[in-house]
Design an enzyme around this catalytic site. Structure first.
Site, PDB file in Angstrom:
ATOM      1  N   LYS A  31       3.622  -0.056   6.359  1.00  0.00           N
ATOM      2  CA  LYS A  31       3.407  -1.310   6.802  1.00  0.00           C
ATOM      3  C   LYS A  31       4.161  -1.015   8.233  1.00  0.00           C
ATOM      4  O   LYS A  31       3.879  -1.655   9.405  1.00  0.00           O
ATOM      5  CB  LYS A  31       3.964  -2.311   6.075  1.00  0.00           C
ATOM      6  N   THR A  32       5.354  -0.619   8.411  1.00  0.00           N
ATOM      7  CA  THR A  32       6.179  -0.432   9.665  1.00  0.00           C
ATOM      8  C   THR A  32       5.337   0.418  10.586  1.00  0.00           C
ATOM      9  O   THR A  32       5.347   0.138  12.135  1.00  0.00           O
ATOM     10  CB  THR A  32       7.510   0.281   9.251  1.00  0.00           C
ATOM     11  N   ASP A 219       8.067  -9.173   9.193  1.00  0.00           N
ATOM     12  CA  ASP A 219       8.072  -8.161   8.395  1.00  0.00           C
ATOM     13  C   ASP A 219       8.873  -8.739   6.934  1.00  0.00           C
ATOM     14  O   ASP A 219       9.608  -9.690   6.818  1.00  0.00           O
ATOM     15  CB  ASP A 219       9.224  -7.142   8.781  1.00  0.00           C
ATOM     16  N   GLU A 220       8.274  -8.244   5.743  1.00  0.00           N
ATOM     17  CA  GLU A 220       8.596  -8.291   4.426  1.00  0.00           C
ATOM     18  C   GLU A 220       8.575 -10.209   4.259  1.00  0.00           C
ATOM     19  O   GLU A 220       9.387 -10.713   3.562  1.00  0.00           O
ATOM     20  CB  GLU A 220      10.306  -8.308   4.301  1.00  0.00           C
ATOM     21  N   GLN A 250       6.052  -7.404  -4.535  1.00  0.00           N
ATOM     22  CA  GLN A 250       7.569  -6.712  -4.226  1.00  0.00           C
ATOM     23  C   GLN A 250       8.523  -7.879  -4.023  1.00  0.00           C
ATOM     24  O   GLN A 250       9.458  -7.902  -3.229  1.00  0.00           O
ATOM     25  CB  GLN A 250       7.690  -5.695  -3.100  1.00  0.00           C
ATOM     26  N   ARG A 620       9.311   3.778  -6.558  1.00  0.00           N
ATOM     27  CA  ARG A 620      10.422   4.464  -5.559  1.00  0.00           C
ATOM     28  C   ARG A 620      10.134   5.977  -5.861  1.00  0.00           C
ATOM     29  O   ARG A 620      10.515   6.655  -5.084  1.00  0.00           O
ATOM     30  CB  ARG A 620      11.882   4.125  -6.041  1.00  0.00           C
TER      31      ARG A 620
END
Length: 664
Positions: A31-32, A219-220, A250, A620
């Site tokens: 995404k970044t 973002d987020e 998330q 993770r």
């Protein structure tokens, strides 16, 4: 634009630049990269001025990473013209320019949670007319924080307990806001609400910012609270160029005010799903998909990877929590040797910090083979301890700087008026603060009047020692204020530390020589931080204490980055702390039904957020994942039986590799 190796969904997200856009970015889906390439596309190919782009994040680390990536895609001077920052940094910037419209001055102080709690304590003591033994204020404080995050007014608070407690909480909240305004102070939680208030009350100011920031990216987005949601809606209302990126699966910060409905109900928008994962094996992703797939309130999506199926997920049940820790550490040491890994490739993740102790002890005691040598103790790092800026000595020096910059900052004044001790006792302080409250006069002005021997009240009885202490205190603050305007900031701070003889205060209060040294090294570290800040800021202009204080409050990462690198160590952290990170090998420990899902969380944020938390923990892992439990675990000092987490039964059996305890 140039493809840059994007998959089809990523490319579509980069090229969709007009109107409202929801990018559902699954864990590890890049995404970044998509966000920064989208910004670069706007600037390079569509000739959008960099200054017209606003990127909002939740951490300074994320903002810095985004800026760094953008500077590799376009000219660095163009990248520097974009506004990439946290919500709080953005609102601070606006309020420094516009807060006078709300009755504050631009030199307002920024209060953190500790400052607010102390102020609430004073207000509660005044309301209840009690000098000591106050009841717990945790419920009222939490209700006030929640109200701030939701943009609620004092009269909107309810359900905190009895009718009396509701009234008490409303009263505390109202007085808190009045006190902050009187002290020309803004607290961290209320900063965003003030920005929203500014925009709602002054449409002309809002329109100026709307015209300036025509392309907004967040973002987020799943972590936004109602106030952040409202801020985004106001800023984007004129041009509707709002792109939000996040993952409802998330959303794990409901306890902190985040509302997953913001991303679930993002209306009138194009939706693009990023589901190709670049981090984990398909076995790990299938397990994560199976767990999160049981949630009802979510956007349907399944992660997949082209990294192959990978190994099955190891699962073992140890006789006790001590055995579980020993088993995990043994497997870490063994895998390091057989797979030729480094310690930093391993992470031990747990639901609660309370679980870390047995793993620390096992790491310290373990003997492992390092190329024919037997070495005792595996290096490790625990994340989530007391941060540098939260230590008492740093808070003291921080308060001195705050008071020097803003004499209306009563919380800072009360913290350090007798620190180090200068003979100003509780009785004297009670007289001074009572006069301050009853006459609505800033406490600093009351002190000045007393030291100038102006008669305030016939009942005033200030002992000679306290009077001399007050005179010395005011003299030091006023002298420091002058020096900070003319001399180097860090040199003035060194002068201040010597003037108040803070080293002597540490030696008097702390018995352990080791702890004395530790605290003094923290003091020296604080001076170094200010010196480094000066050097960094001189290129852009004249460094100021005001901006340094804002930096300390807003940029936790700015402080953390000055710490020593973690190096080659096993990482121990909570599931929450692990969000955004990845490790080749992960151990999820204590996966038992009273821990994961956590009993307390089931009553507060609910089963779906707990399932999302386990989903975050599973994703993770890159290559190897182990899940462990204990048959018995101490609870409140007693051995209690444990059952496997109900979430484990959601994972298909063919993905798991059960290991008997004697084979661990």
């Amino acid at each position: 634009m140039q493809n840059y190796g994007l998959n089809k969904s990523q490319e579509e997200a980069v090229n969709s630049v007009s109107g409202r856009l929801l990018v559902l970015a699954g864990a590890g889906s890049g995404k970044t990269r998509v966000l920064t390439l989208r910004m670069a596309h706007l600037i390079k190919n569509l000739n959008v001025p960099p200054s017209a782009i606003l990127g909002l994040t939740f951490t300074n680390k994320a903002a810095a990473e985004m800026r760094h990536r953008l500077s590799t895609l376009i000219e660095p001077n163009l990248a520097s013209q974009t506004t990439l920052c946290t919500f709080h940094s953005f609102c601070l910037k606006i309020l420094r320019n516009e807060i006078h419209h709300l009755g504050y001055t631009e030199k307002f102080s920024l209060y953190d949670m500790g400052d607010v709690q102390r102020l609430i304590h004073l207000i509660a003591r005044d309301i209840l007319d009690r000098e000591a033994d106050l009841p717990s204020l945790a419920k009222a404080t939490n209700a006030i924080i929640s109200a701030k995050n939701k943009g609620l007014k004092p009269e909107d608070i309810s359900g905190t307990g009895s009718d009396w407690h509701d009234d008490f909480t409303r009263d505390v909240y109202k007085r808190l806001q009045d006190s902050l305004r009187a002290y020309n102070a803004v607290d961290f939680d209320h900063m965003l609400a003030l920005c929203v208030e500014l925009f709602e009350k002054h449409p002309d100011i809002l329109e100026n910012y709307q015209d300036h920031y025509r392309y907004i990216m967040i973002d987020e987005y799943q972590d936004t609270n109602p106030v952040q949601y409202r801020l985004a809606q106001l800023l984007s209302a004129k041009y509707q160029n709002l792109c939000v990126v996040g993952d409802d699966d998330q959303s794990i910060y409901g306890w902190r005010g985040a509302d997953v409905k913001n991303i679930l109900n993002f209306e009138n928008a194009k939706m693009i799903k990023l589901v190709q994962n670049y981090r984990s094996s398909n076995t790990i992703l299938k397990a994560a998909n199976a767990v999160i797939g049981k949630n009802l309130n979510r956007h349907a999506k399944e992660l997949w990877s082209n990294r192959g199926e990978g190994e099955k997920i190891d699962v073992f049940f140890a006789p006790s929590e001590v055995n579980e820790a020993e088993g995990v550490i043994y497997r870490i040491a063994k895998m390091k040797e057989t797979l030729n890994l480094k310690w930093k490739d391993f992470a031990i993740l747990y639901r609660s910090n309370a679980l870390s102790r047995s793993f620390e002890m096992a790491l310290i005691k373990h003997t492992w083979n390092d190329k024919g040598k037997f070495v005792r103790g595996i290096p490790y790092e625990i994340f989530g301890g007391v941060e540098f800026y939260e230590r008492r000595e740093i808070k003291d020096l921080h308060a001195y700087l705050r008071l020097i910059q803003n004499q209306c900052d009563q919380e800072a004044l009360l913290r350090i008026i007798n620190q180090p001790r200068r003979g100003i006792g509780e009785g004297t302080l009670d007289q001074l603060t009572a006069y301050n409250r009853s006459n609505n006069i800033p406490l600093w002005d009351v002190l000045k009047s007393v030291t100038n021997k102006l008669k305030l009240d016939a009942s005033f009885q200030i002992p000679a020692k306290a009077f001399n202490g007050l005179c010395s205190f005011i003299s030091i603050i006023e002298e420091a204020k002058k020096r900070f305007k003319t001399d180097a900031l860090h040199e003035t701070l060194k002068w201040l530390i010597e003037k108040i003889d803070y080293k002597k205060a540490i030696n008097e209060e702390v018995k352990s020589d080791q702890m004395r040294l530790f605290k003094w090294e923290n003091v020296e570290g604080f001076v170094s931080l200010l010196s480094e800040y000066e050097n960094e800021q001189r290129a852009d202009g004249f460094p100021s204490i005001q901006d340094f204080l804002s930096t300390l409050t807003l940029q936790n990462e700015w402080l953390s980055s000055r710490k020593k690198n973690v190096g080659d160590k096993v990482s121990l952290m909570t599931f929450h702390s692990a969000k955004g990170l990845e490790f080749p090998v992960c151990f999820l420990v204590g996966i038992e039904d009273h821990i994961m899902p956590h009993e307390k969380s089931l009553k507060e944020t609910g089963i779906e957020e707990e399932r999302r938390l386990l989903y975050v923990a599973i994703t993770r892992a890159m290559n190897h994942l182990t899940i462990s439990m204990a048959t018995k675990r101490k609870r409140m000092g007693k051995d209690c039986s444990s059952q496997p987490s109900r979430f484990l039964f959601d994972i298909p059996k063919e993905l798991l590799n059960p290991i008997k305890w004697d084979q661990v």
